[in-house]
Design a protein around this motif. Structure first.
Motif, PDB file in Angstrom:
ATOM      1  N   ALA A  50      -7.349 -39.261  -4.467  1.00 14.83           N
ATOM      2  CA  ALA A  50      -7.524 -38.061  -3.644  1.00 14.83           C
ATOM      3  C   ALA A  50      -8.648 -37.190  -4.199  1.00 14.83           C
ATOM      4  N   THR A  51      -8.712 -37.070  -5.510  1.00 13.66           N
ATOM      5  CA  THR A  51      -9.772 -36.286  -6.140  1.00 13.66           C
ATOM      6  C   THR A  51     -11.137 -36.909  -5.859  1.00 13.66           C
ATOM      7  N   ILE A  52     -11.206 -38.219  -5.947  1.00 11.98           N
ATOM      8  CA  ILE A  52     -12.462 -38.924  -5.674  1.00 11.98           C
ATOM      9  C   ILE A  52     -12.858 -38.743  -4.209  1.00 11.98           C
ATOM     10  N   ALA A  53     -11.892 -38.858  -3.303  1.00 17.90           N
ATOM     11  CA  ALA A  53     -12.186 -38.673  -1.879  1.00 17.90           C
ATOM     12  C   ALA A  53     -12.658 -37.255  -1.607  1.00 17.90           C
ATOM     13  N   GLU A  54     -12.026 -36.292  -2.255  1.00 20.97           N
ATOM     14  CA  GLU A  54     -12.427 -34.889  -2.093  1.00 20.97           C
ATOM     15  C   GLU A  54     -13.848 -34.680  -2.610  1.00 20.97           C
ATOM     16  N   ALA A  55     -14.146 -35.262  -3.753  1.00 19.67           N
ATOM     17  CA  ALA A  55     -15.494 -35.137  -4.318  1.00 19.67           C
ATOM     18  C   ALA A  55     -16.521 -35.808  -3.411  1.00 19.67           C
ATOM     19  N   ALA A  56     -16.170 -36.948  -2.842  1.00 21.77           N
ATOM     20  CA  ALA A  56     -17.088 -37.642  -1.927  1.00 21.77           C
ATOM     21  C   ALA A  56     -17.330 -36.801  -0.675  1.00 21.77           C
ATOM     22  N   ALA A  57     -16.264 -36.193  -0.156  1.00 21.27           N
ATOM     23  CA  ALA A  57     -16.408 -35.341   1.025  1.00 21.27           C
ATOM     24  C   ALA A  57     -17.273 -34.122   0.705  1.00 21.27           C
ATOM     25  N   GLU A  59     -19.561 -33.939  -1.636  1.00 21.47           N
ATOM     26  CA  GLU A  59     -20.931 -34.415  -1.802  1.00 21.47           C
ATOM     27  C   GLU A  59     -21.585 -34.641  -0.443  1.00 21.47           C
ATOM     28  N   GLU A  60     -20.843 -35.223   0.486  1.00 20.15           N
ATOM     29  CA  GLU A  60     -21.382 -35.465   1.839  1.00 20.15           C
ATOM     30  C   GLU A  60     -21.695 -34.137   2.525  1.00 20.15           C
ATOM     31  N   SER A  64     -25.325 -32.845   3.666  1.00 21.35           N
ATOM     32  CA  SER A  64     -25.569 -32.402   5.035  1.00 21.35           C
ATOM     33  C   SER A  64     -26.174 -31.001   5.053  1.00 21.35           C
ATOM     34  N   GLN A  65     -25.647 -30.112   4.217  1.00 22.60           N
ATOM     35  CA  GLN A  65     -26.183 -28.755   4.135  1.00 22.60           C
ATOM     36  C   GLN A  65     -27.623 -28.779   3.621  1.00 22.60           C
TER      37      GLN A  65
END
Length: 120
Positions: A50-57, A59-60, A64-65
């Protein structure tokens, strides 16, 4: 031959690390039942995922910003360039108008002098 020696030397290191990790897990488990230890480690694994997914999100989102900000900067830069070109054209036009005004003023002065001489 040198590569083979390095690969052979790396394998025991991985094995030693795996043994160390297994020993650590067994030491942490103590007298707990296997299912409880597995459940705890699965929970940790899910938490890490979950932490990795959160970090990936995150980063994405940041990527995008950054892309949007770069696009906005490029648009602003182009707008500034266009305005600078327009300003330069207006400065040239103003200089031309001033020159024409000076020429017209000179022509008026010449005509006044001629008129004064003609009246004498």
């Amino acid at each position: 031959e040198v590569k083979e020696v390095k690969e052979v030397a790396a394998e025991p290191t991985k094995e030693v690390k795996a043994r160390g990790l297994l020993k650590k897990i067994l030491d942490e488990a103590g007298a707990k039942p296997f299912s409880e230890v597995m459940s705890e480690h699965k929970h940790r694994l899910h938490s890490i995922d979950a932490t990795i997914a959160e970090a990936a999100a995150l980063e994405e989102a940041q990527t995008s910003q950054a892309t949007a900000a770069k696009k906005e900067l490029d648009e602003a830069t182009n707008e500034v360039r266009a305005l600078e070109e327009k300003e330069q054209a207006m400065v040239k036009k103003l200089a031309d108008v001033k020159a024409a005004k000076a020429k017209a003023g000179s022509a008026i002065d010449d005509a006044k002098k001629e008129l004064q001489e003609a009246q004498r």
